[in-house]
Design a protein around this motif. Structure first.
Motif, PDB file in Angstrom:
ATOM      1  N   ILE A   5       0.996  -0.758  -0.282  1.00 52.28           N
ATOM      2  CA  ILE A   5      -0.088   0.147   0.377  1.00 52.28           C
ATOM      3  C   ILE A   5       0.629   1.280  -0.277  1.00 52.28           C
ATOM      4  O   ILE A   5       0.700   2.029  -0.576  1.00 52.28           O
ATOM      5  N   ASP A   6       2.199   0.892   0.222  1.00 52.26           N
ATOM      6  CA  ASP A   6       3.169   2.634   0.360  1.00 52.26           C
ATOM      7  C   ASP A   6       3.303   2.865  -0.418  1.00 52.26           C
ATOM      8  O   ASP A   6       3.186   3.633  -1.275  1.00 52.26           O
ATOM      9  N   ALA A   7       4.084   1.886  -1.489  1.00 55.83           N
ATOM     10  CA  ALA A   7       4.212   1.937  -2.908  1.00 55.83           C
ATOM     11  C   ALA A   7       2.781   2.642  -3.758  1.00 55.83           C
ATOM     12  O   ALA A   7       3.139   3.719  -4.688  1.00 55.83           O
ATOM     13  N   GLU A   8       1.824   1.447  -3.844  1.00 51.89           N
ATOM     14  CA  GLU A   8       0.597   1.986  -4.114  1.00 51.89           C
ATOM     15  C   GLU A   8       0.628   3.533  -4.154  1.00 51.89           C
ATOM     16  O   GLU A   8       0.104   4.639  -4.661  1.00 51.89           O
ATOM     17  N   VAL A   9      -0.027   4.458  -3.233  1.00 55.44           N
ATOM     18  CA  VAL A   9      -0.429   5.281  -2.309  1.00 55.44           C
ATOM     19  C   VAL A   9       0.966   6.538  -3.326  1.00 55.44           C
ATOM     20  O   VAL A   9       0.517   7.362  -3.098  1.00 55.44           O
ATOM     21  N   ALA A  10       2.151   5.769  -3.018  1.00 57.13           N
ATOM     22  CA  ALA A  10       3.154   6.654  -3.350  1.00 57.13           C
ATOM     23  C   ALA A  10       2.939   7.807  -4.808  1.00 57.13           C
ATOM     24  O   ALA A  10       3.111   8.830  -4.860  1.00 57.13           O
ATOM     25  N   ALA A  11       2.920   6.598  -5.773  1.00 53.59           N
ATOM     26  CA  ALA A  11       2.790   6.073  -6.865  1.00 53.59           C
ATOM     27  C   ALA A  11       1.680   7.059  -7.531  1.00 53.59           C
ATOM     28  O   ALA A  11       1.604   7.956  -8.184  1.00 53.59           O
ATOM     29  N   LYS A  13       0.052   9.371  -5.907  1.00 55.16           N
ATOM     30  CA  LYS A  13       0.181  10.672  -5.349  1.00 55.16           C
ATOM     31  C   LYS A  13       1.172  11.322  -5.573  1.00 55.16           C
ATOM     32  O   LYS A  13       0.920  12.384  -6.277  1.00 55.16           O
ATOM     33  N   SER A  14       2.052  10.756  -6.442  1.00 60.47           N
ATOM     34  CA  SER A  14       2.677  11.438  -7.914  1.00 60.47           C
ATOM     35  C   SER A  14       2.256  11.553  -9.065  1.00 60.47           C
ATOM     36  O   SER A  14       2.587  12.878  -9.285  1.00 60.47           O
ATOM     37  N   ARG A  15       1.284  10.918  -9.128  1.00 60.76           N
ATOM     38  CA  ARG A  15       0.523  11.748  -9.971  1.00 60.76           C
ATOM     39  C   ARG A  15      -0.238  12.564 -10.122  1.00 60.76           C
ATOM     40  O   ARG A  15      -1.683  12.892 -11.099  1.00 60.76           O
ATOM     41  N   GLY A  16      -0.353  13.056  -8.521  1.00 57.86           N
ATOM     42  CA  GLY A  16      -1.949  14.109  -8.264  1.00 57.86           C
ATOM     43  C   GLY A  16      -2.563  13.725  -7.484  1.00 57.86           C
ATOM     44  O   GLY A  16      -3.963  14.535  -6.952  1.00 57.86           O
TER      45      GLY A  16
END
Length: 59
Positions: A5-11, A13-16
């Motif tokens: 989940i941490d990686a998915e949320v970060a990805a 968030k990086s897309r706005g």
């Protein structure tokens, strides 16, 4: 359902994508992710039409 989940949320968030923040019994978020007792971790965000969507990592 996601494995990290941490990686998915970060990805996302990086897309706005903006994740919802909650301070509720059983779900207090930190950086858009909360621990749900007996389930795992979850993060919630709204799509462009206002629908609430969620990611969950069981465990």
């Amino acid at each position: 359902m996601v494995d990290d989940i941490d990686a998915e949320v970060a990805a996302l968030k990086s897309r706005g994508v903006t994740f919802e923040e909650y301070d509720l019994p059983g779900c207090r978020t930190a950086d858009g992710v909360c621990r749900v007792e007996g389930v795992g971790r979850a993060g919630y965000f709204k799509d462009s039409e206002g629908n609430l969507l969620g990611l969950v990592q069981f465990g």
